[in-house]
Enzyme design. Sequence first.
Site, PDB file in Angstrom:
ATOM      1  N   GLU A  27       5.614  -3.578   1.073  1.00  0.00           N
ATOM      2  CA  GLU A  27       5.940  -3.284  -0.355  1.00  0.00           C
ATOM      3  C   GLU A  27       5.187  -1.714  -0.438  1.00  0.00           C
ATOM      4  OE1 GLU A  27       7.577  -4.758  -2.237  1.00  0.00           O
ATOM      5  OE2 GLU A  27       7.939  -6.575  -1.102  1.00  0.00           O
ATOM      6  N   LEU A  28       5.798  -0.613  -0.737  1.00  0.00           N
ATOM      7  CA  LEU A  28       5.090   0.621  -0.777  1.00  0.00           C
ATOM      8  C   LEU A  28       5.303   1.014  -2.197  1.00  0.00           C
ATOM      9  CD1 LEU A  28       6.610   1.825   2.596  1.00  0.00           C
ATOM     10  CD2 LEU A  28       4.402   0.280   2.166  1.00  0.00           C
TER      11      LEU A  28
ATOM     12  N   GLY B 160       0.788  -1.075  -0.036  1.00  0.00           N
ATOM     13  CA  GLY B 160       0.002  -0.002   0.090  1.00  0.00           C
ATOM     14  C   GLY B 160       0.967   1.224   0.042  1.00  0.00           C
ATOM     15  N   SER B 161       0.556   2.278   0.424  1.00  0.00           N
ATOM     16  CA  SER B 161       1.009   3.590   0.438  1.00  0.00           C
ATOM     17  C   SER B 161       2.126   3.624   1.437  1.00  0.00           C
ATOM     18  CB  SER B 161      -0.025   4.970   0.687  1.00  0.00           C
ATOM     19  OG  SER B 161      -0.580   4.611   1.844  1.00  0.00           O
TER      20      SER B 161
ATOM     21  N   CYS C 123       2.334   0.165  -8.726  1.00  0.00           N
ATOM     22  CA  CYS C 123       3.409   0.671  -8.071  1.00  0.00           C
ATOM     23  C   CYS C 123       4.718   0.989  -8.888  1.00  0.00           C
ATOM     24  CB  CYS C 123       3.695  -0.100  -6.618  1.00  0.00           C
ATOM     25  SG  CYS C 123       3.944  -1.812  -7.159  1.00  0.00           S
TER      26      CYS C 123
ATOM     27  N   GLU D  55       4.548  10.085  -5.853  1.00  0.00           N
ATOM     28  CA  GLU D  55       4.122   8.931  -6.570  1.00  0.00           C
ATOM     29  C   GLU D  55       2.841   9.356  -7.034  1.00  0.00           C
ATOM     30  OE1 GLU D  55       2.525   5.469  -4.211  1.00  0.00           O
ATOM     31  OE2 GLU D  55       3.017   4.295  -5.899  1.00  0.00           O
TER      32      GLU D  55
HETATM   33  P1  NDP Z   1      -3.591   2.463   0.965  1.00  0.00           P
HETATM   34  O1  NDP Z   1      -2.065   2.505   1.838  1.00  0.00           O
HETATM   35  O2  NDP Z   1      -4.290   3.509   1.079  1.00  0.00           O
HETATM   36  O3  NDP Z   1      -4.203   1.009   1.574  1.00  0.00           O
HETATM   37  C1  NDP Z   1      -3.618  -0.034   1.416  1.00  0.00           C
HETATM   38  C2  NDP Z   1      -4.363  -0.875   2.606  1.00  0.00           C
HETATM   39  O4  NDP Z   1      -3.962  -0.479   3.889  1.00  0.00           O
HETATM   40  C3  NDP Z   1      -5.845  -0.928   2.311  1.00  0.00           C
HETATM   41  O5  NDP Z   1      -6.625  -2.295   2.863  1.00  0.00           O
HETATM   42  C4  NDP Z   1      -6.278   0.023   3.540  1.00  0.00           C
HETATM   43  O6  NDP Z   1      -7.581  -0.319   3.950  1.00  0.00           O
HETATM   44  C5  NDP Z   1      -5.185  -0.271   4.628  1.00  0.00           C
HETATM   45  N1  NDP Z   1      -4.935   0.815   5.545  1.00  0.00           N
HETATM   46  C6  NDP Z   1      -5.201   2.003   5.536  1.00  0.00           C
HETATM   47  N2  NDP Z   1      -5.210   2.822   6.750  1.00  0.00           N
HETATM   48  C7  NDP Z   1      -4.680   1.761   7.494  1.00  0.00           C
HETATM   49  C8  NDP Z   1      -4.339   1.528   8.898  1.00  0.00           C
HETATM   50  N3  NDP Z   1      -4.187   2.741   9.572  1.00  0.00           N
HETATM   51  N4  NDP Z   1      -3.871   0.555   9.449  1.00  0.00           N
HETATM   52  C9  NDP Z   1      -3.911  -0.626   8.834  1.00  0.00           C
HETATM   53  N5  NDP Z   1      -4.344  -0.714   7.577  1.00  0.00           N
HETATM   54  C10 NDP Z   1      -4.660   0.499   6.856  1.00  0.00           C
HETATM   55  O7  NDP Z   1      -3.061   2.156  -0.625  1.00  0.00           O
HETATM   56  P2  NDP Z   1      -4.023   1.898  -1.770  1.00  0.00           P
HETATM   57  O8  NDP Z   1      -5.068   0.619  -1.536  1.00  0.00           O
HETATM   58  O9  NDP Z   1      -4.622   3.282  -2.194  1.00  0.00           O
HETATM   59  O10 NDP Z   1      -3.076   1.414  -2.760  1.00  0.00           O
HETATM   60  C11 NDP Z   1      -2.139   2.214  -3.593  1.00  0.00           C
HETATM   61  C12 NDP Z   1      -0.750   2.090  -2.815  1.00  0.00           C
HETATM   62  O11 NDP Z   1      -0.177   1.051  -3.008  1.00  0.00           O
HETATM   63  C13 NDP Z   1       0.155   2.882  -3.683  1.00  0.00           C
HETATM   64  O12 NDP Z   1       0.914   3.791  -2.892  1.00  0.00           O
HETATM   65  C14 NDP Z   1       0.929   2.008  -4.413  1.00  0.00           C
HETATM   66  O13 NDP Z   1       2.152   2.360  -4.902  1.00  0.00           O
HETATM   67  C15 NDP Z   1       1.012   1.006  -3.452  1.00  0.00           C
HETATM   68  N6  NDP Z   1       1.415  -0.260  -3.850  1.00  0.00           N
HETATM   69  C16 NDP Z   1       2.492  -0.863  -3.903  1.00  0.00           C
HETATM   70  C17 NDP Z   1       3.036  -2.161  -4.414  1.00  0.00           C
HETATM   71  C18 NDP Z   1       4.390  -2.799  -4.242  1.00  0.00           C
HETATM   72  O14 NDP Z   1       4.466  -3.942  -4.507  1.00  0.00           O
HETATM   73  N7  NDP Z   1       5.262  -2.239  -3.701  1.00  0.00           N
HETATM   74  C19 NDP Z   1       2.061  -2.708  -5.425  1.00  0.00           C
HETATM   75  C20 NDP Z   1       0.759  -2.174  -5.423  1.00  0.00           C
HETATM   76  C21 NDP Z   1       0.595  -0.807  -4.870  1.00  0.00           C
HETATM   77  P3  NDP Z   1      -8.889   0.729   3.180  1.00  0.00           P
HETATM   78  O15 NDP Z   1      -8.443   1.134   2.043  1.00  0.00           O
HETATM   79  O16 NDP Z   1      -9.816  -0.512   3.254  1.00  0.00           O
HETATM   80  O17 NDP Z   1      -9.297   1.598   4.182  1.00  0.00           O
END
Ligand code: NDP
Length: 475
Positions: A248-249, A228-229, A282, A376
Amino acid sequence: MKASLIKEKLFIAGEWVETDQTHKIYNKYTNELFSEISMADEEIVEGAIGAAVKAHKQTVFAPESRYTVLMRVADFLNEQSEAFAQMIAEEGGKPITDARIEVARSAATFRIAADETKKLVGEIIPNYNVQGRFLYTVKKPIGVVAAITPFNFPLNLVVHKVAPALAAGNPVIIKPASDTATVTVKLCELLEKAGVPKGYVQCVVGSGSTVGEQLLQDQRIAHYTFTGSPEVGKHIQKTIGLRKATLELGSNSATIVHGDADIEKAATKLAKMAFAHAGQICISVQRIFVQASVQDRFMEKFLQEVALLKVGDPLDPETNVGPMIAESEAKRVESWVKEAELEGAKVLIGGKRAGSIFYPTVITNVRKGMKVFDEEVFAPVVTVSSYNSIEEAIEFVNDSKYGLQAGIYTTDLKLTYQIPYLLEVGGVVINDTCCYRTDQMPYGGVKDSGNGKEGPSYAIQELVETVTVVVNLEE
Ligand code: NDP
């Protein structure tokens, strides 16, 4: 074709649980209601963790059974591949052609992980300086794993966490991205049908700030595997203390087009990969650096190819670029592009928005300090800059807070040998774009792009505890 509304429960402790509150998921192109899923509250999450702990302590999930379950799920996914692809296209907005590839890759990821169940071996430690002691290691499951996943690969990035966790013998609790949770719930149906033991897989749907937070706070969870982010990744690391996480960010990945490369071929592939899944990958190509001597030739071909991309309905097999995950995201990127223009950047194509669709956009005259260059962008936007020497190009690529992957097009053999040592990234792709991943390879970044590697045989190393055994042979 309008799909009928999907209604789903949660998979907890081997049962399908219905809750009072539901989470609604919409088709990202038509905005029609797509599915309604029971939402996890505090009690449900507590039940999921409790069941996982119980399974870890009381249920034997032997390597040969893990192998069978993982192979069966791969088969089931292949059998239902079109249904899964349609789901990804509808709830995630991913063009159907790419969604089909994601499903096929997910089945492959299960198979690769299944093979790993046969390789979980310890080692004998050479005993060259200690008399009367025999030393060896065993690998045992680390414990309960929490898998927190993003929206952009709603199936394969769940599989990249669930399959290695199960292959290593760990129960796993999945918290999928709320925007695309239906696919995960459907995957749980396949895991149940494949015979995963009770408590080894649970799915809790709910927001990151509630369900995700509860998972982070619970000390019974041994490992967090997150994609995620960077913001959320950093928050996870800070919250869990000494417990382990694979993170993995994001990134603002770059590809270099060196003067000696096949420029037309590079331009054609870059035009495709900079806009795949509307740039919401990503390792999406965000920054292109072209050697000044070939820049005009590159730009002509690149812009021609970008103009050919078809934008629209993700269910149309001709579509290259679908909607973004939300209109708010398309508005965010629109404002970033406008801001860059005000600061002197030049938009050569695109720059337009229609609802949640943002048109493929190519920007030049960019510099450090502009969000479209430094941050990003995670949208169908790419910047093109020129360089003179390769040293300058390497400096441009490395001058980023991120470091996931980089690509380089070149025919210089010596350079292809040297460049992996010079670029500050977790993966270097030679003669292709930075946007390349195959599921068996080690995959993960440096700097703000995270830590740890995915790819089943690498992920699994984080999901087992290496226990050292010392046998005193003299007693
Ligand atoms: P987010 O970080 O917004 O969300 C990812 C997950 O984390 C979701 O399930 C979200 O839940 C959850 N989350 C959010 N806040 C919290 C918290 N406080 N505690 C625990 N979990 C939490 O990312 P996106 O879904 O918007 O995905 C995009 C991002 O992912 C981009 O930055 C991208 O680069 C990255 N990414 C990285 C990859 C890699 O392999 N390096 C591959 C693919 C994407 P919810 O959304 O349900 O609130």
